[in-house]
Design an enzyme around this catalytic site. Structure first.
Site, PDB file in Angstrom:
ATOM      1  N   LYS A 196      99.746  20.649 140.994  1.00 39.38           N
ATOM      2  CA  LYS A 196      98.833  19.544 141.260  1.00 39.38           C
ATOM      3  C   LYS A 196      97.734  19.582 140.204  1.00 39.38           C
ATOM      4  O   LYS A 196      96.994  20.558 140.088  1.00 39.38           O
ATOM      5  CB  LYS A 196      98.229  19.652 142.665  1.00 39.38           C
ATOM      6  CG  LYS A 196      97.302  18.480 143.004  1.00 39.38           C
ATOM      7  CD  LYS A 196      96.781  18.609 144.419  1.00 39.38           C
ATOM      8  CE  LYS A 196      95.849  17.452 144.768  1.00 39.38           C
ATOM      9  NZ  LYS A 196      95.306  17.576 146.136  1.00 39.38           N
ATOM     10  N   LYS A 248     102.370  16.648 141.202  1.00 46.90           N
ATOM     11  CA  LYS A 248     101.430  15.563 141.500  1.00 46.90           C
ATOM     12  C   LYS A 248     100.366  15.529 140.415  1.00 46.90           C
ATOM     13  O   LYS A 248      99.756  16.581 140.157  1.00 46.90           O
ATOM     14  CB  LYS A 248     100.795  15.802 142.869  1.00 46.90           C
ATOM     15  CG  LYS A 248      99.800  14.724 143.303  1.00 46.90           C
ATOM     16  CD  LYS A 248      99.212  15.052 144.664  1.00 46.90           C
ATOM     17  CE  LYS A 248      98.233  13.968 145.109  1.00 46.90           C
ATOM     18  NZ  LYS A 248      97.630  14.268 146.417  1.00 46.90           N
TER      19      LYS A 248
END
Length: 324
Positions: A196, A248
């Protein structure tokens, strides 16, 4: 006669193109992120995410049923509390908005879909960070793990099939796995937000959850310049027991997604985040691009890069298109 090779033969008709298509997007591969806000009387529009709503508990149930009927593979739920504090106690409260809404959805949907929950503190803290703060204002990794363990157990007991730790704390997957197992919740899965990034494209999401963040999360989310680091993060999460791993954002990190897919022995997810959603919606609203084609092309690119699962705010709408 030149040319001897004519690849265009495989593009001549819709039937031919369909026959030789290499990448498929199916509704079952899509997960719909949804927001539920405490104290709302009616669903509220999110200005920076056209078409996405903060739901009441009642409207959430209705919209979730419609999404499942459209064929989506799962729902990822985020909660927006009425009150916040320094340790995000609303996230561990069994009666807090996220856990209450999880219970609503599990009662409504049973096992007809995969119910996922955001196992992170940023929506619940008055400082907007993903963890508990130390005296010097930095995020205390190990103190945060303790809260994540409690939060994961609360979410699983409320009805989540899968918890999604998104805070990028070191050791979070192993700690949560141990907490779930010790609570007898051995069937609850973990979707690890393994790679992320500290992206500039989270802005609309922060509107959606009414984030209290000032500053940034660069001390725990990944540097957008780093790809090898993502592989290390994924390998650590796999070793700690992740059932699925995720990259992400999605569209800006397709190279990372491809690398992760090549080394992962569990399903790989990618999150098409709020800023990616907002860009396409804004361009389409201005008539600069074709909306449906652009959405489906973006989803196809994420699948082509290696994602088995795509979290996208278009999940329910796209599912209906794909089954036309």
């Amino acid at each position: 006669m030149y040319p001897l090779h004519r690849p265009r033969r495989l593009r001549t008709t819709p039937a031919m193109r369909r026959l030789v298509s290499e990448t498929e997007v199916r509704p079952r591969q899509l997960v719909l992120p949804m927001f539920v806000k405490e104290g709302l009387r009616e669903p509220a529009a999110i200005a920076s995410m056209p078409g996405v709503l903060q739901h009441t508990r009642d409207s959430l149930r209705k919209a979730a049923v419609e999404a499942v009927q459209a064929g989506v593979g799962g729902i990822m739920l985020f909660g927006v509390p009425a009150e916040r504090d320094a340790v995000g106690s609303g996230g561990t409260d069994p009666d807090g908005i996220l856990n209450a809404a999880l219970a609503d959805l599990r009662a409504e949907l049973g096992d007809s879909t995969v119910l996922m929950s955001d196992c992170c503190l940023d929506e619940f803290t008055d400082h907007g960070h993903c963890g508990v703060l130390a005296a010097d204002g930095t995020v205390d990794n190990d103190a945060t793990l303790e809260v994540y363990g409690e939060m994961a157990v609360a979410q699983a007991r409320a009805g989540a099939h899968v918890v999604g730790p998104s805070g990028m704390m070191d050791g979070q997957i192993g700690f949560i796995r141990t907490a779930l197992d010790q609570a007898g919740l051995t069937d609850t899965g973990i979707l690890a937000y393994s790679a992320k990034y500290a992206s500039a494209f989270y802005g609309p999401f922060r509107d959606a959850v009414e984030s209290q963040l000032s500053g940034d999360r660069k001390t725990y989310q990944q540097d957008p310049a780093n790809a090898r680091e993502a592989i290390r993060e994924v390998q650590l999460d796999l070793a700690e027991g992740a059932d699925m791993v995720m990259v992400k954002p999605a569209l800006l990190y397709l190279d990372v997604l491809r690398s992760v897919a090549e080394i992962s022995d569990v399903p790989v997810a990618a999150y098409q985040i709020s800023g990616e959603y907002a860009m396409i919606e804004a361009a389409a609203a201005n008539g600069w691009i074709e909306r449906e084609r652009s959405i489906l092309e973006s989803l196809t690119s994420i699948r082509r890069a290696g994602a088995d699962i795509v979290l996208t705010y278009w999940a329910a709408e796209a599912a209906r298109w794909l089954d036309r």
